[in-house]
Write a protein that holds these residues in place. Structure first.
Motif, PDB file in Angstrom:
ATOM      1  N   GLU A 189       0.770  -0.876  -0.062  1.00  0.00           N
ATOM      2  CA  GLU A 189      -0.229  -0.187  -0.414  1.00  0.00           C
ATOM      3  C   GLU A 189       0.677   1.345   0.085  1.00  0.00           C
ATOM      4  N   GLY A 190       1.820   1.192  -0.986  1.00  0.00           N
ATOM      5  CA  GLY A 190       3.145   2.213  -0.805  1.00  0.00           C
ATOM      6  C   GLY A 190       3.752   2.337   0.602  1.00  0.00           C
ATOM      7  N   VAL A 191       3.575   2.189   1.194  1.00  0.00           N
ATOM      8  CA  VAL A 191       4.609   2.085   2.164  1.00  0.00           C
ATOM      9  C   VAL A 191       6.227   1.039   2.184  1.00  0.00           C
ATOM     10  N   VAL A 192       7.144   1.305   1.910  1.00  0.00           N
ATOM     11  CA  VAL A 192       8.492   1.017   2.010  1.00  0.00           C
ATOM     12  C   VAL A 192       8.998  -0.040   3.041  1.00  0.00           C
ATOM     13  N   THR A 193       9.479  -1.153   3.433  1.00  0.00           N
ATOM     14  CA  THR A 193      10.462  -1.110   3.999  1.00  0.00           C
ATOM     15  C   THR A 193      11.295  -2.235   3.791  1.00  0.00           C
ATOM     16  N   LEU A 194      12.294  -1.757   4.360  1.00  0.00           N
ATOM     17  CA  LEU A 194      13.717  -2.249   3.633  1.00  0.00           C
ATOM     18  C   LEU A 194      15.090  -2.688   4.852  1.00  0.00           C
ATOM     19  N   THR A 195      14.642  -4.108   4.656  1.00  0.00           N
ATOM     20  CA  THR A 195      15.960  -5.294   5.538  1.00  0.00           C
ATOM     21  C   THR A 195      16.709  -5.797   5.595  1.00  0.00           C
ATOM     22  N   GLY A 196      18.011  -6.028   6.253  1.00  0.00           N
ATOM     23  CA  GLY A 196      19.214  -6.106   5.582  1.00  0.00           C
ATOM     24  C   GLY A 196      20.116  -5.861   6.354  1.00  0.00           C
ATOM     25  N   ARG A 197      21.488  -5.984   6.133  1.00  0.00           N
ATOM     26  CA  ARG A 197      22.818  -5.759   6.480  1.00  0.00           C
ATOM     27  C   ARG A 197      23.771  -4.785   5.637  1.00  0.00           C
ATOM     28  N   VAL A 198      23.848  -4.281   6.341  1.00  0.00           N
ATOM     29  CA  VAL A 198      24.993  -2.985   4.984  1.00  0.00           C
ATOM     30  C   VAL A 198      25.945  -2.579   5.658  1.00  0.00           C
ATOM     31  N   ARG A 199      27.475  -2.085   4.703  1.00  0.00           N
ATOM     32  CA  ARG A 199      28.036  -1.773   6.306  1.00  0.00           C
ATOM     33  C   ARG A 199      28.505  -0.400   6.157  1.00  0.00           C
ATOM     34  N   GLY A 225      11.647  10.200  -1.251  1.00  0.00           N
ATOM     35  CA  GLY A 225      10.880  11.094  -2.827  1.00  0.00           C
ATOM     36  C   GLY A 225      10.981  10.459  -3.956  1.00  0.00           C
ATOM     37  N   VAL A 226      10.871   9.049  -3.419  1.00  0.00           N
ATOM     38  CA  VAL A 226       9.961   8.271  -4.808  1.00  0.00           C
ATOM     39  C   VAL A 226       8.508   8.662  -4.939  1.00  0.00           C
ATOM     40  N   GLU A 227       8.109   8.725  -6.091  1.00  0.00           N
ATOM     41  CA  GLU A 227       6.864   9.532  -6.330  1.00  0.00           C
ATOM     42  C   GLU A 227       6.610   8.528  -6.307  1.00  0.00           C
ATOM     43  N   GLY A 228       5.528   8.482  -5.331  1.00  0.00           N
ATOM     44  CA  GLY A 228       4.074   7.491  -5.146  1.00  0.00           C
ATOM     45  C   GLY A 228       4.157   7.005  -3.123  1.00  0.00           C
ATOM     46  N   VAL A 229       5.519   6.980  -2.649  1.00  0.00           N
ATOM     47  CA  VAL A 229       6.082   5.884  -1.769  1.00  0.00           C
ATOM     48  C   VAL A 229       5.374   6.730  -0.492  1.00  0.00           C
ATOM     49  N   VAL A 230       4.203   6.535   0.045  1.00  0.00           N
ATOM     50  CA  VAL A 230       3.715   6.990   1.326  1.00  0.00           C
ATOM     51  C   VAL A 230       4.296   7.085   2.332  1.00  0.00           C
ATOM     52  N   GLY A 231       4.996   5.994   2.426  1.00  0.00           N
ATOM     53  CA  GLY A 231       5.834   6.136   3.587  1.00  0.00           C
ATOM     54  C   GLY A 231       7.057   4.735   3.528  1.00  0.00           C
ATOM     55  N   VAL A 232       8.226   5.314   5.115  1.00  0.00           N
ATOM     56  CA  VAL A 232       9.615   4.334   4.687  1.00  0.00           C
ATOM     57  C   VAL A 232       9.488   3.929   6.528  1.00  0.00           C
ATOM     58  N   ASP A 233       9.614   2.131   5.927  1.00  0.00           N
ATOM     59  CA  ASP A 233       9.672   1.589   7.357  1.00  0.00           C
ATOM     60  C   ASP A 233      11.391   1.006   7.389  1.00  0.00           C
ATOM     61  N   CYS A 234      12.609   1.670   7.532  1.00  0.00           N
ATOM     62  CA  CYS A 234      13.838   0.962   7.627  1.00  0.00           C
ATOM     63  C   CYS A 234      14.875   0.521   8.746  1.00  0.00           C
ATOM     64  N   ARG A 235      14.516  -1.183   8.165  1.00  0.00           N
ATOM     65  CA  ARG A 235      15.053  -1.624   9.293  1.00  0.00           C
ATOM     66  C   ARG A 235      16.035  -2.348   8.676  1.00  0.00           C
ATOM     67  N   LEU A 236      17.086  -1.851   7.777  1.00  0.00           N
ATOM     68  CA  LEU A 236      18.557  -2.202   7.334  1.00  0.00           C
ATOM     69  C   LEU A 236      19.796  -1.885   8.854  1.00  0.00           C
ATOM     70  N   THR A 237      20.543  -2.275   9.236  1.00  0.00           N
ATOM     71  CA  THR A 237      21.475  -2.552  10.176  1.00  0.00           C
ATOM     72  C   THR A 237      22.674  -2.600   9.672  1.00  0.00           C
ATOM     73  N   VAL A 238      23.806  -2.389  10.214  1.00  0.00           N
ATOM     74  CA  VAL A 238      25.333  -2.203   9.373  1.00  0.00           C
ATOM     75  C   VAL A 238      25.885  -3.727  10.794  1.00  0.00           C
ATOM     76  N   ALA A 239      26.069  -3.417   9.314  1.00  0.00           N
ATOM     77  CA  ALA A 239      27.694  -5.311   9.910  1.00  0.00           C
ATOM     78  C   ALA A 239      28.534  -5.165  10.636  1.00  0.00           C
ATOM     79  N   ASP A 240      28.426  -5.855  11.778  1.00  0.00           N
ATOM     80  CA  ASP A 240      29.823  -5.636  12.790  1.00  0.00           C
ATOM     81  C   ASP A 240      30.818  -5.953  11.664  1.00  0.00           C
ATOM     82  N   LYS A 241      31.961  -4.411  12.500  1.00  0.00           N
ATOM     83  CA  LYS A 241      32.729  -5.022  11.378  1.00  0.00           C
ATOM     84  C   LYS A 241      33.965  -5.918  12.583  1.00  0.00           C
ATOM     85  N   ASP A 242      34.852  -6.260  11.908  1.00  0.00           N
ATOM     86  CA  ASP A 242      36.209  -7.918  11.346  1.00  0.00           C
ATOM     87  C   ASP A 242      37.305  -6.610  13.462  1.00  0.00           C
TER      88      ASP A 242
END
Length: 232
Positions: free
Chosen positions: A191-201, A215-232
């Motif tokens: 329903e236009g709500v974008v959810t992002l999941t995953g681990r990034v650096r 800012g993408v045309e048509g996006v109603v909301g954003v649920d950003c669940r991205l996490t940062v990977a632990d550094k070695d």
């Protein structure tokens, strides 16, 4: 002079990427308009016939010189059988003048608040909000009418299918900001709500990703669940 809509109004176009970006992509090209000499009853009749609340007023060469709206016409009824006091006369001078008007040039709000076809949808929405108007004539560099855009036209971007939004978010945001994530970034849209999941650096890119997705045309909301990977 009037501009009469064709039998089949043009449908809003989309950009190559599938996302309406500018006023020209969503504006109505089939426009009903009146000339400066149009009579009060003719204006009311056209509004009722075409189910619109405002009409551009044109010079003979097609240039927009004003807009006449339902709000411009109502003072004639409001002050029809009243004798306003002096304070009301001072505060409502413009409305009282319109109450006595009989032609479009006497009733219209001028100069017209207009927009260009290459303006962004956000720019058009901002103009509408700041100037308190429901309809914007779309004009070219010479001020000649090309179409109109209303609040409803600007909202059509929210009708984009969820899978189109997901594709654009993937292509223009996720793949650009996170070309080598620790684990795949998953994108779901409901329903236009974008959810992002995953681990990034890179933690610094997460707020940017959220802002760009919003800012993408048509996006109603954003649920950003991205996490940062632990550094070695």
């Amino acid at each position: 002079m009037t501009a009469t809509p064709p039998a089949s109004p043009a449908r809003p176009a989309e950009t190559a990427a599938g996302s309406p970006r500018h006023v020209g992509d969503v504006m109505t090209r089939a426009v009903v308009a009146v000339g400066r000499a149009a009579l009060f009853k003719d204006i009311v009749r056209r509004m009722a016939q075409w189910h619109v609340g405002a009409l551009p007023v044109l010079e003979s060469d097609g240039r927009v010189i004003g807009v006449v709206s339902e709000a411009d016409l109502l003072p004639k009824e409001e002050f029809r059988d009243s004798d306003p006091d002096r304070l009301t006369q001072l505060r409502r001078l413009s409305d009282l003048a319109k109450a006595g008007g009989g032609r479009a040039e006497e009733l219209m709000s001028a100069p017209a608040v207009t927009v260009r076809a290459d303006a962004t949808l956000a720019e058009a929405a901002r103009i509408m909000a700041l100037r308190h108007v429901r309809l914007l004539p779309v004009v070219n560099a010479e001020g000649v009418l090309e179409g109109v855009v209303g609040r409803g036209d600007l909202l059509t971007v929210f009708l984009r299918p969820d899978n189109d939004l997901a594709d654009e978010v993937r292509r223009d945001v996720v793949d650009v900001l996170f070309p080598a994530p620790v684990e795949p970034v998953h994108i779901t849209v409901a329903e236009g709500v974008v959810t992002l999941t995953g681990r990034v650096r890179d933690a610094t890119r997460i707020p940017l990703a959220k802002r760009l997705v919003r800012g993408v045309e048509g996006v109603v909301g954003v649920d950003c669940r991205l996490t940062v990977a632990d550094k070695d």
